[in-house]
Motif scaffolding. Sequence first.
Motif, short mmCIF file in Angstrom:
data_model
loop_
_atom_site.label_atom_id
_atom_site.label_comp_id
_atom_site.label_asym_id
_atom_site.label_seq_id
_atom_site.Cartn_x
_atom_site.Cartn_y
_atom_site.Cartn_z
N LEU A 176 0.85 -1.19 0.00
CA LEU A 176 0.00 0.00 0.00
C LEU A 176 0.89 1.24 0.00
CD1 LEU A 176 -3.09 0.62 2.28
CD2 LEU A 176 -1.46 2.43 1.82
N ALA A 177 0.61 2.15 -0.90
CA ALA A 177 1.30 3.44 -0.94
C ALA A 177 0.36 4.53 -0.43
CB ALA A 177 1.74 3.76 -2.38
N ASP A 178 0.71 5.13 0.68
CA ASP A 178 -0.07 6.22 1.27
C ASP A 178 0.67 7.51 0.99
OD1 ASP A 178 -0.89 8.23 3.24
OD2 ASP A 178 -2.03 6.64 4.20
N VAL A 179 0.09 8.38 0.16
CA VAL A 179 0.84 9.56 -0.28
C VAL A 179 1.09 10.55 0.86
CG1 VAL A 179 0.12 9.36 -2.69
CG2 VAL A 179 -1.24 10.73 -1.12
N ASP A 219 1.59 17.25 -5.16
CA ASP A 219 1.38 17.32 -6.61
C ASP A 219 0.68 16.03 -7.06
OD1 ASP A 219 1.46 17.54 -9.34
OD2 ASP A 219 3.61 17.95 -9.48
N PHE A 220 -0.64 16.03 -7.02
CA PHE A 220 -1.38 14.82 -7.37
C PHE A 220 -1.33 14.52 -8.86
CE2 PHE A 220 -3.06 15.35 -3.12
CZ PHE A 220 -3.13 14.03 -2.68
N ARG A 255 -13.90 15.38 -8.15
CA ARG A 255 -13.81 16.07 -9.43
C ARG A 255 -12.41 16.65 -9.64
NH1 ARG A 255 -19.02 17.30 -7.66
NH2 ARG A 255 -18.43 19.32 -6.76
N PHE A 256 -11.79 17.14 -8.56
CA PHE A 256 -10.42 17.64 -8.65
C PHE A 256 -9.48 16.53 -9.09
CE2 PHE A 256 -6.42 17.70 -6.20
CZ PHE A 256 -5.76 18.76 -6.83
N MET A 257 -9.59 15.36 -8.45
CA MET A 257 -8.68 14.25 -8.78
C MET A 257 -8.93 13.75 -10.19
SD MET A 257 -8.41 12.13 -5.18
CE MET A 257 -10.19 11.90 -4.98
N GLN A 258 -10.18 13.62 -10.58
CA GLN A 258 -10.49 13.14 -11.94
C GLN A 258 -9.94 14.09 -13.01
OE1 GLN A 258 -14.73 12.75 -11.41
NE2 GLN A 258 -14.61 10.53 -11.19
#
Length: 264
Positions: A176-179, A219-220, A255-258
Amino acid sequence: MKFAVQENLVPGSTFQEKVDNLQSLGYDGVELRGDGLAGRVGEIRRALEDSGVSATCVCGGYKFGLLFPDKGERAQARDQIRTLLSLAAEVRAQGLILVPIFGPPRLPDLSPWRTSEQLEEELLVEQLGELAEYAGTQGTQLILEPLNRYETHFVRRIEQAVQLCQRVASPHMTVLADVFHMNIEEASIPDALRGAKSWLGYVHLADSNRLLPGMGHIDFAAVFAALSEIAYGGWMSLECGVPEGGGEALGQSLRFMQSLLPNE
């Protein structure tokens, strides 16, 4: 890549209401609490049936005692983990998130023969092999999560989790990668994700301030680009704080992530 939310972050007084809200917001999955899960399996299965929302994995609900010095406490932790792996199968979830230990080491430092962390690694690998084999019998996975220096002394970087998975060498283990944790521990979040490659099987999302993505400075776009480069197609689940007006905030964050997802 599919977006999910931990159930405790979703508005709703019942699990059914939470699932309905997730569906209306556009999320694909819900991450389940392990506490009391055995008594909720029927409710969860009914709510998810034909909903378009899936159970992603189980988080918590067991004693974090795999690296405790007491043999009985380690056995209790393994028993609880096996039970939760079985329950994950019942709700068709991927598996159980596994954190080896919180806080400082409990095992002694036996230098110059072995340090505490060397003892912990050997003890953990031995138990992970057994638990991963059991996970395989249930059609589930152990999902190994690195934390950060403020929460644990052991397994804080993605590379360390990958090395443990390589030692166990089981298809029933993943990383699992937790940012949020990675923002503290990794020199480069995208490079660490690329380095995990085929071992990466689950992602936790939170911004630098542990609020919703888009409310801090991570920075996603770079995170999602790296995940796309390694053809990651698994779950990305929110584990973060949600401000007042939770439903609206969850929708805005999705919506931001998409909007940042690479065109595929």
